[in-house]
Design an enzyme around this catalytic site. Structure first.
Site, PDB file in Angstrom:
ATOM      1  CB  SER A 165      -0.912   0.125   1.228  1.00 18.51           C
ATOM      2  OG  SER A 165      -1.397   1.413   1.540  1.00 18.51           O
TER       3      SER A 165
ATOM      4  CE1 TYR B  25      -3.674  -1.890   6.010  1.00 18.82           C
ATOM      5  CE2 TYR B  25      -3.249   0.551   5.179  1.00 18.82           C
ATOM      6  CZ  TYR B  25      -3.595  -0.803   4.697  1.00 18.82           C
ATOM      7  OH  TYR B  25      -3.565  -1.224   3.583  1.00 18.82           O
TER       8      TYR B  25
END
Ligand code: 8X3
Length: 249
Positions: free
Chosen positions: A136, A149
């Site tokens: 990501s 995260y």
């Protein structure tokens, strides 16, 4: 001869779209996930084009992973797409939920490792294979309230690099894919089913669709044998960084 791909988190989002794109390329599939009904529906659809097997397990459970993968009769996996992963919660680190942290570290990091640990030796023995890790933009740049995260995806970035280095003697390709804003169930899971919060993430601009990422993955795995796309970052046009998105006036 047709290739064989194993995709984790194949029941929805980028995993499902990748399965569909691979089927269009004639790549046989092993679809992995937890939601059997969704995997069954996908299998029914894609079986018209290619051979499809289903494996249900939770990547966070090491024993389940090992048992499921070792039960495969066909271990000649050409492509592994490590897609399973999620964000759980978003807020200041000092208020974070340790259960959310466990879910992200266990799924996004340890789960990817457990699955890869079984499959990498099979690829090594054949001196071929392609591992695609779904990272990501959060793994390249930490943003406010993203903390754990972002850390889990930074780990994916490091693992992709580590795989590329250690698997280099065996001709195994490693592709790291780092998407920005993609509209999937991602935000709904992150915000624990709060649709208003999830929808707000994609307001005012056109986000990427899962199919946009799948198309690039399909391109990456169909390059000539001597070519590897090592690291791919994908944004919607409105996005300039992890935190800068043009939502208009
Ligand atoms: C998903 C993209 O920007 O929400 O990994 O972290 S972002």
């Amino acid at each position: 001869m047709s290739k064989l791909a194993l995709i984790t988190g194949a029941s929805s989002g980028i995993g499902k779209a990748t399965a569909e794109a691979f089927a269009d390329l004639g790549i046989n599939l092993i679809l992995c996930g937890r939601r059997i009904e969704k995997l069954d529906a996908l299998k029914e659809n894609l079986s018209k084009k290619v051979n499809v097997q289903i494996l249900t397990f939770d990547v966070r459970d090491k024993e389940q992973v090992e048992k499921a993968l070792n039960s495969l009769s066909e271990k000649d996996i050409d492509i592994l797409v490590n897609n399973a992963g999620n964000a759980h919660g978003m807020g200041p680190i000092q208020d974070g939920s340790t259960d959310d942290w466990d879910a992200m570290i266990d799924g996004n990091v340890k789960g990817l490792l457990y699955v890869s640990r079984v499959i990498m030796p099979w690829m090594k023995a054949r001196k071929q294979g392609h591992i695609v890790n779904i990272s990501s933009i959060a793994g390249k740049s930490t943003y406010p309230n993203g903390n754990v995260y972002c850390a889990s995806k930074a780990a994916v970035e490091a693992i992709s690099e580590g795989m590329r280095l250690d698997l280099n003697p065996f001709g195994i390709k490693v592709t790291n894919v780092a998407p920005g804003a993609v509209e999937t169930e991602f935000s709904l899971v992150r915000f624990k089913g709060d649709e208003e919060k999830a929808d707000a993430i994609y307001k005012g601009f056109e986000p990427l669709k899962a199919e946009d990422i799948a198309e690039i993955i399909a391109f990456a795995v169909s390059r000539p044998a001597h070519v590897v796309m090592a690291d791919i970052t994908l944004f919607p046009v409105a996005q300039a960084s992890a935190t800068v998105i043009n939502r208009g006036a």
